[in-house]
Design a protein around this motif. Sequence first.
Motif, PDB file in Angstrom:
ATOM      1  N   TRP A  33       0.826  -1.198   0.000  1.00  0.00           N
ATOM      2  CA  TRP A  33       0.000   0.000   0.000  1.00  0.00           C
ATOM      3  C   TRP A  33       0.860   1.248   0.000  1.00  0.00           C
ATOM      4  O   TRP A  33       0.985   1.909  -0.998  1.00  0.00           O
ATOM      5  CB  TRP A  33      -0.983   0.012   1.176  1.00  0.00           C
ATOM      6  N   SER A  34       1.445   1.548   1.133  1.00  0.00           N
ATOM      7  CA  SER A  34       2.236   2.783   1.196  1.00  0.00           C
ATOM      8  C   SER A  34       3.696   2.553   1.565  1.00  0.00           C
ATOM      9  O   SER A  34       4.447   3.510   1.631  1.00  0.00           O
ATOM     10  CB  SER A  34       1.595   3.768   2.177  1.00  0.00           C
ATOM     11  N   GLY A  35       4.078   1.323   1.836  1.00  0.00           N
ATOM     12  CA  GLY A  35       5.478   1.013   2.111  1.00  0.00           C
ATOM     13  C   GLY A  35       5.868   1.033   3.572  1.00  0.00           C
ATOM     14  O   GLY A  35       7.046   0.936   3.891  1.00  0.00           O
ATOM     15  N   VAL A  36       4.907   1.140   4.479  1.00  0.00           N
ATOM     16  CA  VAL A  36       5.219   1.184   5.905  1.00  0.00           C
ATOM     17  C   VAL A  36       5.750  -0.167   6.380  1.00  0.00           C
ATOM     18  O   VAL A  36       6.810  -0.238   7.015  1.00  0.00           O
ATOM     19  CB  VAL A  36       3.992   1.618   6.747  1.00  0.00           C
ATOM     20  N   CYS A  37       5.047  -1.242   6.089  1.00  0.00           N
ATOM     21  CA  CYS A  37       5.494  -2.570   6.526  1.00  0.00           C
ATOM     22  C   CYS A  37       6.821  -2.946   5.869  1.00  0.00           C
ATOM     23  O   CYS A  37       7.699  -3.517   6.522  1.00  0.00           O
ATOM     24  CB  CYS A  37       4.430  -3.630   6.210  1.00  0.00           C
ATOM     25  N   GLY A  56       1.886  -9.721  11.210  1.00  0.00           N
ATOM     26  CA  GLY A  56       1.845  -9.192  12.576  1.00  0.00           C
ATOM     27  C   GLY A  56       0.937  -7.980  12.692  1.00  0.00           C
ATOM     28  O   GLY A  56       0.194  -7.841  13.665  1.00  0.00           O
ATOM     29  N   LEU A  57       0.987  -7.095  11.711  1.00  0.00           N
ATOM     30  CA  LEU A  57       0.128  -5.914  11.720  1.00  0.00           C
ATOM     31  C   LEU A  57      -1.347  -6.308  11.627  1.00  0.00           C
ATOM     32  O   LEU A  57      -2.186  -5.782  12.367  1.00  0.00           O
ATOM     33  CB  LEU A  57       0.487  -4.963  10.571  1.00  0.00           C
ATOM     34  N   VAL A  58      -1.653  -7.251  10.757  1.00  0.00           N
ATOM     35  CA  VAL A  58      -3.047  -7.698  10.607  1.00  0.00           C
ATOM     36  C   VAL A  58      -3.527  -8.364  11.891  1.00  0.00           C
ATOM     37  O   VAL A  58      -4.625  -8.074  12.385  1.00  0.00           O
ATOM     38  CB  VAL A  58      -3.189  -8.657   9.400  1.00  0.00           C
ATOM     39  N   PRO A  64      -8.510   0.495  16.008  1.00  0.00           N
ATOM     40  CA  PRO A  64      -8.333   1.834  15.423  1.00  0.00           C
ATOM     41  C   PRO A  64      -6.892   2.329  15.548  1.00  0.00           C
ATOM     42  O   PRO A  64      -6.406   3.058  14.689  1.00  0.00           O
ATOM     43  CB  PRO A  64      -9.286   2.713  16.228  1.00  0.00           C
ATOM     44  N   TRP A  65      -6.180   1.905  16.601  1.00  0.00           N
ATOM     45  CA  TRP A  65      -4.863   2.480  16.874  1.00  0.00           C
ATOM     46  C   TRP A  65      -3.788   1.990  15.906  1.00  0.00           C
ATOM     47  O   TRP A  65      -2.901   2.763  15.539  1.00  0.00           O
ATOM     48  CB  TRP A  65      -4.463   2.205  18.321  1.00  0.00           C
ATOM     49  N   THR A  66      -3.853   0.740  15.493  1.00  0.00           N
ATOM     50  CA  THR A  66      -2.840   0.276  14.533  1.00  0.00           C
ATOM     51  C   THR A  66      -3.015   0.960  13.189  1.00  0.00           C
ATOM     52  O   THR A  66      -2.031   1.313  12.539  1.00  0.00           O
ATOM     53  CB  THR A  66      -2.907  -1.255  14.354  1.00  0.00           C
ATOM     54  N   ALA A  88      -0.239   7.397  10.082  1.00  0.00           N
ATOM     55  CA  ALA A  88       0.651   8.456  10.563  1.00  0.00           C
ATOM     56  C   ALA A  88       2.078   8.215  10.070  1.00  0.00           C
ATOM     57  O   ALA A  88       2.767   9.143   9.629  1.00  0.00           O
ATOM     58  CB  ALA A  88       0.613   8.529  12.087  1.00  0.00           C
ATOM     59  N   ALA A  89       2.503   6.958  10.138  1.00  0.00           N
ATOM     60  CA  ALA A  89       3.847   6.626   9.639  1.00  0.00           C
ATOM     61  C   ALA A  89       3.930   6.854   8.134  1.00  0.00           C
ATOM     62  O   ALA A  89       4.927   7.382   7.632  1.00  0.00           O
ATOM     63  CB  ALA A  89       4.196   5.174   9.970  1.00  0.00           C
TER      64      ALA A  89
END
Length: 128
Positions: A18-22, A39-41, A50-52, A58-59
């Motif tokens: 998506w945006s390259g964060v992971c 792990g994120l999922v 909501p926080w993840t 934000a990242a």
Amino acid sequence: MNAPRHTKFYLDKQNKKWSGVCAGIADYTGIDVTVVRIGLVVLTLVGGFPWTLIAYWAAAWMAPVKPRELYSQDDEQKKFWQGVRANPRRTARDVRSRFRDIDRRLADVETYVTSSNHRLSQEIESLR
């Protein structure tokens, strides 16, 4: 123009979904990108809903994109910089240890070359 810093977190746009964060987290830590994504999922589904997602976006919004020069690193360089990010003191100790080993080996070569080795002296003289 300043050279890119190897110890900084960057979004990895070449390996993104998506945006390259992971992919950026995986590159920064040395963990496989699939493990980071799973792990994120799992973290999101287990109770961080909501926080993840807020932290992810934000990242993605705040982190800079990885410079092109850093994509051309070989695997050994990547592992070195991941080690520096993980534990700078240990990395500095390892580098000092490698330099001590190289210095010791160089001193051994110097001792051998400057010793009174008759056969070596003859070989050197024959090359002149």
